[in-house]
Design a protein around this motif. Structure first.
Motif, PDB file in Angstrom:
ATOM      1  N   TRP A 154       0.928  -1.258   0.198  1.00  0.00           N
ATOM      2  CA  TRP A 154       0.225  -0.028  -0.116  1.00  0.00           C
ATOM      3  C   TRP A 154       0.855   1.266  -0.019  1.00  0.00           C
ATOM      4  O   TRP A 154       0.493   2.393  -0.501  1.00  0.00           O
ATOM      5  N   GLY A 155       1.959   1.169   0.340  1.00  0.00           N
ATOM      6  CA  GLY A 155       3.001   2.515   0.570  1.00  0.00           C
ATOM      7  C   GLY A 155       3.216   2.549  -1.009  1.00  0.00           C
ATOM      8  O   GLY A 155       3.238   4.007  -1.308  1.00  0.00           O
ATOM      9  N   ALA A 156       3.549   1.606  -1.764  1.00  0.00           N
ATOM     10  CA  ALA A 156       3.932   1.805  -3.160  1.00  0.00           C
ATOM     11  C   ALA A 156       2.785   2.162  -3.883  1.00  0.00           C
ATOM     12  O   ALA A 156       2.743   3.019  -4.939  1.00  0.00           O
ATOM     13  N   THR A 157       1.688   1.824  -3.548  1.00  0.00           N
ATOM     14  CA  THR A 157       0.290   2.057  -4.154  1.00  0.00           C
ATOM     15  C   THR A 157      -0.038   3.361  -4.165  1.00  0.00           C
ATOM     16  O   THR A 157      -0.199   4.272  -5.202  1.00  0.00           O
ATOM     17  N   ASN A 158       0.055   3.919  -2.759  1.00  0.00           N
ATOM     18  CA  ASN A 158      -0.326   5.397  -2.407  1.00  0.00           C
ATOM     19  C   ASN A 158       0.714   6.235  -3.219  1.00  0.00           C
ATOM     20  O   ASN A 158       0.501   7.336  -3.763  1.00  0.00           O
ATOM     21  N   ALA A 159       2.040   5.912  -3.327  1.00  0.00           N
ATOM     22  CA  ALA A 159       3.083   6.701  -3.850  1.00  0.00           C
ATOM     23  C   ALA A 159       2.579   6.798  -5.329  1.00  0.00           C
ATOM     24  O   ALA A 159       2.702   8.043  -5.884  1.00  0.00           O
ATOM     25  N   LEU A 160       2.362   5.708  -6.074  1.00  0.00           N
ATOM     26  CA  LEU A 160       1.901   5.827  -7.469  1.00  0.00           C
ATOM     27  C   LEU A 160       0.882   6.768  -7.797  1.00  0.00           C
ATOM     28  O   LEU A 160       0.742   7.468  -8.782  1.00  0.00           O
ATOM     29  N   PHE A 161      -0.274   6.539  -7.055  1.00  0.00           N
ATOM     30  CA  PHE A 161      -1.306   7.258  -7.164  1.00  0.00           C
ATOM     31  C   PHE A 161      -1.117   8.807  -7.266  1.00  0.00           C
ATOM     32  O   PHE A 161      -1.447   9.627  -7.797  1.00  0.00           O
ATOM     33  N   LEU A 162      -0.462   9.218  -5.849  1.00  0.00           N
ATOM     34  CA  LEU A 162      -0.131  10.419  -5.747  1.00  0.00           C
ATOM     35  C   LEU A 162       0.796  11.239  -6.938  1.00  0.00           C
ATOM     36  O   LEU A 162       0.609  12.188  -7.101  1.00  0.00           O
ATOM     37  N   LEU A 163       1.669  10.187  -7.165  1.00  0.00           N
ATOM     38  CA  LEU A 163       2.686  10.718  -8.434  1.00  0.00           C
ATOM     39  C   LEU A 163       1.723  11.104  -9.663  1.00  0.00           C
ATOM     40  O   LEU A 163       2.063  11.931 -10.227  1.00  0.00           O
ATOM     41  N   ALA A 164       0.683  10.038  -9.683  1.00  0.00           N
ATOM     42  CA  ALA A 164       0.201  10.366 -11.002  1.00  0.00           C
ATOM     43  C   ALA A 164      -0.809  11.672 -10.856  1.00  0.00           C
ATOM     44  O   ALA A 164      -0.904  12.660 -12.123  1.00  0.00           O
ATOM     45  N   THR A 165      -1.233  12.040  -9.796  1.00  0.00           N
ATOM     46  CA  THR A 165      -2.112  13.317  -9.633  1.00  0.00           C
ATOM     47  C   THR A 165      -1.263  14.269  -9.784  1.00  0.00           C
ATOM     48  O   THR A 165      -1.703  15.513 -10.137  1.00  0.00           O
ATOM     49  N   ASP A 166       0.134  14.278  -8.968  1.00  0.00           N
ATOM     50  CA  ASP A 166       0.966  15.409  -9.215  1.00  0.00           C
ATOM     51  C   ASP A 166       1.629  15.830 -10.446  1.00  0.00           C
ATOM     52  O   ASP A 166       1.433  17.015 -10.917  1.00  0.00           O
ATOM     53  N   LEU A 167       1.510  14.757 -11.352  1.00  0.00           N
ATOM     54  CA  LEU A 167       2.003  14.738 -12.577  1.00  0.00           C
ATOM     55  C   LEU A 167       0.990  15.288 -13.598  1.00  0.00           C
ATOM     56  O   LEU A 167       1.395  16.205 -14.308  1.00  0.00           O
ATOM     57  N   GLY A 168      -0.159  14.858 -13.460  1.00  0.00           N
ATOM     58  CA  GLY A 168      -1.403  15.420 -14.233  1.00  0.00           C
ATOM     59  C   GLY A 168      -1.762  16.939 -13.786  1.00  0.00           C
ATOM     60  O   GLY A 168      -1.813  17.697 -14.705  1.00  0.00           O
ATOM     61  N   ILE A 169      -1.438  17.448 -12.553  1.00  0.00           N
ATOM     62  CA  ILE A 169      -1.771  18.768 -12.330  1.00  0.00           C
ATOM     63  C   ILE A 169      -0.543  19.499 -12.728  1.00  0.00           C
ATOM     64  O   ILE A 169      -0.732  20.691 -13.207  1.00  0.00           O
ATOM     65  N   GLY A 170       0.708  19.121 -12.213  1.00  0.00           N
ATOM     66  CA  GLY A 170       2.156  19.888 -12.839  1.00  0.00           C
ATOM     67  C   GLY A 170       2.193  20.085 -14.377  1.00  0.00           C
ATOM     68  O   GLY A 170       2.440  21.280 -14.704  1.00  0.00           O
ATOM     69  N   MET A 171       1.801  19.003 -14.932  1.00  0.00           N
ATOM     70  CA  MET A 171       2.126  19.027 -16.417  1.00  0.00           C
ATOM     71  C   MET A 171       1.246  20.174 -17.133  1.00  0.00           C
ATOM     72  O   MET A 171       1.250  20.861 -17.854  1.00  0.00           O
ATOM     73  N   SER A 172      -0.078  19.995 -16.607  1.00  0.00           N
ATOM     74  CA  SER A 172      -1.273  20.791 -17.268  1.00  0.00           C
ATOM     75  C   SER A 172      -1.245  22.130 -16.951  1.00  0.00           C
ATOM     76  O   SER A 172      -1.446  23.050 -17.798  1.00  0.00           O
TER      77      SER A 172
END
Length: 458
Positions: free
Chosen positions: A401-419
């Protein structure tokens, strides 16, 4: 014989879980421990949101340009993204408590330092430390929240966990703008540091890893702990025999089942990020640009339209987000995720359609659709974010679950940051109308991705 005993043990364990779960809602969700994690999350996101909104204003008071503020925002995002990649497996191996404490301490140091040493190099260094601390604390707290929730109410609980983020989205920027307007402007950093220290105090009481018996009976962390204890007891009498049976089963015999929570060792990128979290992370990656527009550009869009109070958009969205999460019990864990996401998609498209309509009228005539758009925007964010996180968590074993939440939050950060960069370029070239149409396309594309990636089961 060993196979029969293993199967009997598995049936007994399943029966115990069903017995513990009992009727729906039989286990408490709002335990003191879960409330502490939500409070710590509120403090963390208040500091993060406050730094994001207040730093540019502070720099403007100091005579710095907007370009430098943009560089600092990029530095923060990059530091946070890299930390999420590294932090996920560390949380799974070393525990949530250490990561939360270290993250909060780094965030506190990075927040107070600009008020003490004021120069451009220090600002860059502090934004790096802030990004590392914020990312470590939020990744660990998201995992801790999943740990302490009853299994039958996991999706509902994750929605409540997001209350801290929802409140911070409304309170954090407003508080930061107030603090930076006081004399001296360094009160911004002193005030946010005080909030960070408060969050650290809450974190110090989140020591459930030393006593999992405090957790609800069906929480994943407690079940894993109990399974390991049972395996240790069994190992005292038949460890060698069990190991031989598992590694070299007799002809026609199935290998012995692993203990709950055990996962084979992973290598390469799979040891850092959990690929089984992609069903929830991919839709969030495609959807996050819509939230990026809401965070960075809706206020500017409202100002350009002559809206009387553009900031009310955020207040209304935060209120609607809180309301929908407080009522998440009626649909989270009960309704198929794809149906819930479909309702979220309708609200998201409606929100940005109203924003587009607000710009179609004359000056001052778009206030009502602009504010209504904020309400629907909050409903969309309030449903889709915890829903996708719940899908990601439920699709992976607790040991990851640690790696799971890291990937989920990374996807959120990348989507917001790139956009944020893309939307700025589209705005300058084609105007807000074209950008909003692109945002609506992202929302519809996210729903299409969810149709492909979501598990078929409820």
């Amino acid at each position: 014989m060993n196979q029969e005993l293993t199967e009997n043990d598995e049936r007994v364990d399943d029966a115990k879980v069903r017995e513990r779960s009992g009727a729906r809602g039989g286990e408490r969700l709002w335990t003191p421990l879960f409330a502490l994690i939500v409070a710590m999350t509120l403090c963390t996101f208040m500091v993060g949101q406050g730094l994001n909104s207040g730093t540019s204003v502070y720099l403007a008071h100091a005579g710095e340009g907007a370009a430098f503020a943009g560089v600092l925002a990029a530095v923060f995002s990059i530091a946070a993204a890299v930390t999420r990649i590294v932090c996920g497996p560390l949380i799974d191996k070393r525990g949530r408590y250490q990561a939360m404490c270290v993250g909060m301490m780094l965030l506190a140091v990075g927040t107070v330092a600009p008020a003490l040493v004021n120069n451009p190099v220090m600002f860059v260094a502090c934004r790096v430390v802030q990004g590392i601390g914020f990312s470590a604390a939020t990744t660990a707290s998201a995992t801790a929240a999943a740990d302490v929730l009853p299994l039958s109410r996991l999706g509902e609980g994750i929605g409540y966990y997001g209350l801290g983020q929802a409140l911070a989205m409304s309170i954090g920027p407003a508080l930061a703008l107030f603090l930076v307007s006081t004399d001296p402007a360094e009160n911004l950093y002193f005030g946010l540091t005080a909030i960070c220290v408060t969050g650290l105090v809450f974190t110090l009481f989140c020591r459930y890893e030393h006593n999992p018996a405090r957790l609800p009976a069906t929480s994943a962390y407690r079940r894993k702990w109990e399974a390991r204890r049972a395996a240790e007891v069994a190992g005292m009498t038949g460890e060698l025999e069990a190991a031989q049976t598992a590694d070299n089963p007799a002809p026609g015999q199935k290998p012995a089942a692993r203990s709950a929570g055990d996962e084979p060792s992973l290598s390469g990128w799979r040891s850092v990020l959990e690929p089984r979290a992609l069903p929830g992370a991919l839709p969030m990656l495609v959807l996050s640009p819509a939230f990026g527009f809401g965070i960075f550009f809706v206020g500017l869009y409202g100002t350009s339209l002559g809206i009387s109070n553009p900031g009310l958009f955020y207040t209304l969205s935060a209120v609607s987000m809180i309301v929908v999460r407080l009522n998440s019990k009626s649909f989270m864990d009960r309704v198929a995720p794809i149906k819930v996401f479909a309702a979220s998609t309708v609200c998201g498209v409606g929100a940005f359609a109203l924003l587009l309509f607000a710009g179609a009228g004359g000056s001052g005539s778009g206030d009502m659709p602009f504010y209504l758009g904020g309400i629907l925007y909050g409903v969309c964010l309030g449903i889709s974010s915890p829903l996708n996180q719940s899908v990601a968590v439920k699709n992976t074993p607790p040991a990851r679950w640690g790696a799971t939440n890291a990937l989920f939050l990374l996807a959120t950060d990348l989507g917001i940051g790139m956009s944020s960069l893309v939307w700025g370029l589209v705005n300058d070239s084609f105007g807000f109308g074209a950008t909003i149409l692109c945002v609506i396309t992202c929302i519809l594309a996210a729903f299409l991705v969810s149709c492909i990636t979501y598990p078929r089961e409820r």
